[in-house]
Design a protein around this motif. Sequence first.
Motif, PDB file in Angstrom:
ATOM      1  N   ARG A   1      -2.265 -12.228   6.454  1.00 28.65           N
ATOM      2  CA  ARG A   1      -1.939 -11.632   5.166  1.00 28.65           C
ATOM      3  C   ARG A   1      -0.662 -10.793   5.209  1.00 28.65           C
ATOM      4  NH1 ARG A   1      -6.349 -11.620   1.760  1.00 28.65           N
ATOM      5  NH2 ARG A   1      -4.777 -11.453   0.118  1.00 28.65           N
ATOM      6  N   ILE A   2      -0.120 -10.568   6.395  1.00 28.04           N
ATOM      7  CA  ILE A   2       1.085  -9.749   6.525  1.00 28.04           C
ATOM      8  C   ILE A   2       2.296 -10.608   6.191  1.00 28.04           C
ATOM      9  CG2 ILE A   2       2.446  -8.246   8.007  1.00 28.04           C
ATOM     10  CD1 ILE A   2      -0.402  -7.225   7.450  1.00 28.04           C
ATOM     11  N   GLY A   3       2.921 -10.317   5.039  1.00 29.90           N
ATOM     12  CA  GLY A   3       4.049 -11.124   4.605  1.00 29.90           C
ATOM     13  C   GLY A   3       5.388 -10.422   4.690  1.00 29.90           C
ATOM     14  N   TYR A   4       5.370  -9.125   5.022  1.00 29.13           N
ATOM     15  CA  TYR A   4       6.601  -8.339   4.922  1.00 29.13           C
ATOM     16  C   TYR A   4       6.308  -6.976   5.533  1.00 29.13           C
ATOM     17  CZ  TYR A   4      10.976  -7.202   2.267  1.00 29.13           C
ATOM     18  OH  TYR A   4      12.251  -6.890   1.868  1.00 29.13           O
ATOM     19  N   LEU A   5       7.334  -6.338   6.091  1.00 31.37           N
ATOM     20  CA  LEU A   5       7.166  -5.010   6.677  1.00 31.37           C
ATOM     21  C   LEU A   5       8.183  -4.023   6.115  1.00 31.37           C
ATOM     22  CD1 LEU A   5       6.878  -5.931  10.483  1.00 31.37           C
ATOM     23  CD2 LEU A   5       4.979  -5.299   8.973  1.00 31.37           C
ATOM     24  N   HIS A   6       7.738  -2.791   5.916  1.00 28.36           N
ATOM     25  CA  HIS A   6       8.625  -1.650   5.730  1.00 28.36           C
ATOM     26  C   HIS A   6       8.440  -0.737   6.931  1.00 28.36           C
ATOM     27  CE1 HIS A   6       9.193  -1.744   1.042  1.00 28.36           C
ATOM     28  NE2 HIS A   6       9.915  -2.636   1.690  1.00 28.36           N
TER      29      HIS A   6
ATOM     30  N   PRO B   1       0.845  -1.199   0.000  1.00 33.66           N
ATOM     31  CA  PRO B   1       0.000   0.000   0.000  1.00 33.66           C
ATOM     32  C   PRO B   1       0.881   1.249   0.000  1.00 33.66           C
ATOM     33  CG  PRO B   1      -0.800  -1.592   1.591  1.00 33.66           C
ATOM     34  CD  PRO B   1       0.537  -2.083   1.135  1.00 33.66           C
ATOM     35  N   HIS B   2       0.496   2.240  -0.801  1.00 35.68           N
ATOM     36  CA  HIS B   2       1.396   3.377  -1.042  1.00 35.68           C
ATOM     37  C   HIS B   2       0.569   4.642  -1.237  1.00 35.68           C
ATOM     38  CE1 HIS B   2       4.641   5.737  -2.872  1.00 35.68           C
ATOM     39  NE2 HIS B   2       5.489   4.743  -2.675  1.00 35.68           N
ATOM     40  N   ALA B   3       1.074   5.738  -0.712  1.00 39.48           N
ATOM     41  CA  ALA B   3       0.418   7.026  -0.923  1.00 39.48           C
ATOM     42  C   ALA B   3       0.278   7.315  -2.411  1.00 39.48           C
ATOM     43  CB  ALA B   3       1.232   8.131  -0.256  1.00 39.48           C
ATOM     44  N   ASP B   4      -0.804   7.964  -2.778  1.00 38.93           N
ATOM     45  CA  ASP B   4      -1.084   8.364  -4.166  1.00 38.93           C
ATOM     46  C   ASP B   4      -1.284   7.169  -5.097  1.00 38.93           C
ATOM     47  OD1 ASP B   4      -0.943  10.943  -3.293  1.00 38.93           O
ATOM     48  OD2 ASP B   4       0.719  11.564  -4.569  1.00 38.93           O
ATOM     49  N   THR B   5      -1.645   6.009  -4.518  1.00 41.94           N
ATOM     50  CA  THR B   5      -2.054   4.866  -5.332  1.00 41.94           C
ATOM     51  C   THR B   5      -3.463   4.467  -4.906  1.00 41.94           C
ATOM     52  OG1 THR B   5      -1.370   3.000  -3.919  1.00 41.94           O
ATOM     53  CG2 THR B   5       0.355   4.089  -5.246  1.00 41.94           C
ATOM     54  N   HIS B   6      -4.016   3.480  -5.583  1.00 36.39           N
ATOM     55  CA  HIS B   6      -5.382   3.061  -5.268  1.00 36.39           C
ATOM     56  C   HIS B   6      -5.444   2.094  -4.088  1.00 36.39           C
ATOM     57  CE1 HIS B   6      -5.641   4.288  -9.605  1.00 36.39           C
ATOM     58  NE2 HIS B   6      -6.624   5.000  -9.081  1.00 36.39           N
ATOM     59  N   ILE B   7      -4.307   1.597  -3.642  1.00 36.15           N
ATOM     60  CA  ILE B   7      -4.257   0.755  -2.445  1.00 36.15           C
ATOM     61  C   ILE B   7      -3.547   1.583  -1.382  1.00 36.15           C
ATOM     62  CG2 ILE B   7      -3.592  -1.474  -1.472  1.00 36.15           C
ATOM     63  CD1 ILE B   7      -3.432  -2.586  -4.286  1.00 36.15           C
ATOM     64  N   ASP B   8      -4.311   2.294  -0.586  1.00 38.82           N
ATOM     65  CA  ASP B   8      -3.716   3.291   0.308  1.00 38.82           C
ATOM     66  C   ASP B   8      -4.351   3.313   1.693  1.00 38.82           C
ATOM     67  OD1 ASP B   8      -6.142   4.232  -0.629  1.00 38.82           O
ATOM     68  OD2 ASP B   8      -5.397   6.168  -1.327  1.00 38.82           O
ATOM     69  N   SER B   9      -5.619   3.648   1.777  1.00 36.09           N
ATOM     70  CA  SER B   9      -6.315   3.828   3.048  1.00 36.09           C
ATOM     71  C   SER B   9      -6.741   2.491   3.646  1.00 36.09           C
ATOM     72  CB  SER B   9      -7.558   4.683   2.828  1.00 36.09           C
ATOM     73  OG  SER B   9      -8.464   4.000   1.963  1.00 36.09           O
ATOM     74  N   GLU B  10      -7.221   2.550   4.882  1.00 31.97           N
ATOM     75  CA  GLU B  10      -7.721   1.333   5.534  1.00 31.97           C
ATOM     76  C   GLU B  10      -8.830   0.689   4.709  1.00 31.97           C
ATOM     77  OE1 GLU B  10     -10.022  -0.058   9.653  1.00 31.97           O
ATOM     78  OE2 GLU B  10      -9.097   1.931   9.538  1.00 31.97           O
ATOM     79  N   ALA B  11      -9.750   1.494   4.200  1.00 28.05           N
ATOM     80  CA  ALA B  11     -10.867   0.947   3.422  1.00 28.05           C
ATOM     81  C   ALA B  11     -10.379   0.264   2.152  1.00 28.05           C
ATOM     82  CB  ALA B  11     -11.855   2.057   3.086  1.00 28.05           C
ATOM     83  N   ASN B  12      -9.451   0.895   1.450  1.00 27.60           N
ATOM     84  CA  ASN B  12      -8.973   0.319   0.187  1.00 27.60           C
ATOM     85  C   ASN B  12      -8.070  -0.883   0.409  1.00 27.60           C
ATOM     86  OD1 ASN B  12     -10.400   2.049  -1.456  1.00 27.60           O
ATOM     87  ND2 ASN B  12      -8.744   3.534  -1.645  1.00 27.60           N
ATOM     88  N   VAL B  13      -7.260  -0.851   1.455  1.00 24.00           N
ATOM     89  CA  VAL B  13      -6.430  -2.014   1.763  1.00 24.00           C
ATOM     90  C   VAL B  13      -7.308  -3.199   2.136  1.00 24.00           C
ATOM     91  CG1 VAL B  13      -4.733  -2.962   3.389  1.00 24.00           C
ATOM     92  CG2 VAL B  13      -4.384  -0.683   2.403  1.00 24.00           C
ATOM     93  N   SER B  14      -8.319  -2.960   2.960  1.00 25.21           N
ATOM     94  CA  SER B  14      -9.224  -4.036   3.351  1.00 25.21           C
ATOM     95  C   SER B  14      -9.972  -4.591   2.138  1.00 25.21           C
ATOM     96  CB  SER B  14     -10.236  -3.531   4.393  1.00 25.21           C
ATOM     97  OG  SER B  14      -9.582  -3.146   5.575  1.00 25.21           O
ATOM     98  N   ARG B  15     -10.413  -3.701   1.266  1.00 29.81           N
ATOM     99  CA  ARG B  15     -11.135  -4.158   0.070  1.00 29.81           C
ATOM    100  C   ARG B  15     -10.229  -5.014  -0.801  1.00 29.81           C
ATOM    101  NH1 ARG B  15     -14.868  -0.413  -3.968  1.00 29.81           N
ATOM    102  NH2 ARG B  15     -15.432  -2.094  -5.428  1.00 29.81           N
ATOM    103  N   PHE B  16      -8.977  -4.589  -0.950  1.00 30.88           N
ATOM    104  CA  PHE B  16      -8.035  -5.353  -1.757  1.00 30.88           C
ATOM    105  C   PHE B  16      -7.766  -6.729  -1.146  1.00 30.88           C
ATOM    106  CE2 PHE B  16      -3.587  -6.603  -2.535  1.00 30.88           C
ATOM    107  CZ  PHE B  16      -3.648  -6.791  -3.908  1.00 30.88           C
TER     108      PHE B  16
END
Length: 303
Positions: free
Chosen positions: A214-219, A164-179
């Motif tokens: 679903r958490i496979g990696y951290l930054h 998930p990344h700023a200024d992309t479509h996978i960003d907020s809690e709602a969009n991450v959850s939907r994805f």
Amino acid sequence: MSSPAPALNRIRVGSAPDSWGVWFPDDPLQVPWPRFLDEVTQAGYQWIELGPYGYLPTDPVVLGEETGRRGLKVSAGTVFTGLHHGPVVWEKTWAQVSNVAALTQATGAEHLVVIPSFWRDDKTGQLVEDSTLTARQWRDLAAQTERLGREVRERYGLRVVVHPHADTHIDSEANVSRFLDATDSDLVSLCLDTGHYAYCGGDSVKLIETYGERIGYLHLKQVDPEILAGVIADRVAFGPAVARGVMCEPPSGVPALEPVLTAAQALGVDLFAIVEQDMYPCAADKPLPIAQRTRQFLRTCGA
């Protein structure tokens, strides 16, 4: 006297070219790759990511020699994708992915970090496309990401972790959850970037506790709340926001990293936690002292 933090023995800490101000394969504002490798070692890290393809040597023999003699190992490669555009972009996407995946596999790494394409220009802020996906685009994003996960696993033995990344479509809690709800957990995992998720209003600890499998990696990254408030108010694109200093040195920003690491440890699986402090562009002498202080701070967290 306070007791030391418990050891996070399932967390493998590393860093990345990003923490040295590297965003591009070749750029006069960036430090040369030998300096990055020397300094990331000096800072006390043993794991690194490849960064933008072409920054580090793409000959696996040369790369192996250069990392090996410094005691470094590679945790992941990185690609940018626009999979919400559907099957029409598959061949173009795969041409890029296959190069990165082959090099990543050759290093012995097991992860491929997948970053969605930006909906506005990273420098100018000009809209490239709508910031909201249609229902059809969501279906294409899910299906094509699953396809990517399957192909990368079958051909290269790598695990796809979507960032998930700023200024992309996978960003907020709602969009991450939907994805996550729309994709197969066997094919698609998440690279949780604590800074980007906070930038977009999310709670990393809550996400780990809700979607732990679903958490496979951290930054590991933090944002400066005051600068972020100005960025949001001024509708600043991510690149200029970084130049303002929105991503800051731990532990001065949010989220607090110790609770995130503790929650990740509680999952009971081995996870990479790669430090990524966006700093493009930055003075060549700036990254090393920050990297050293950050590594020491993470040790106080038990990592």
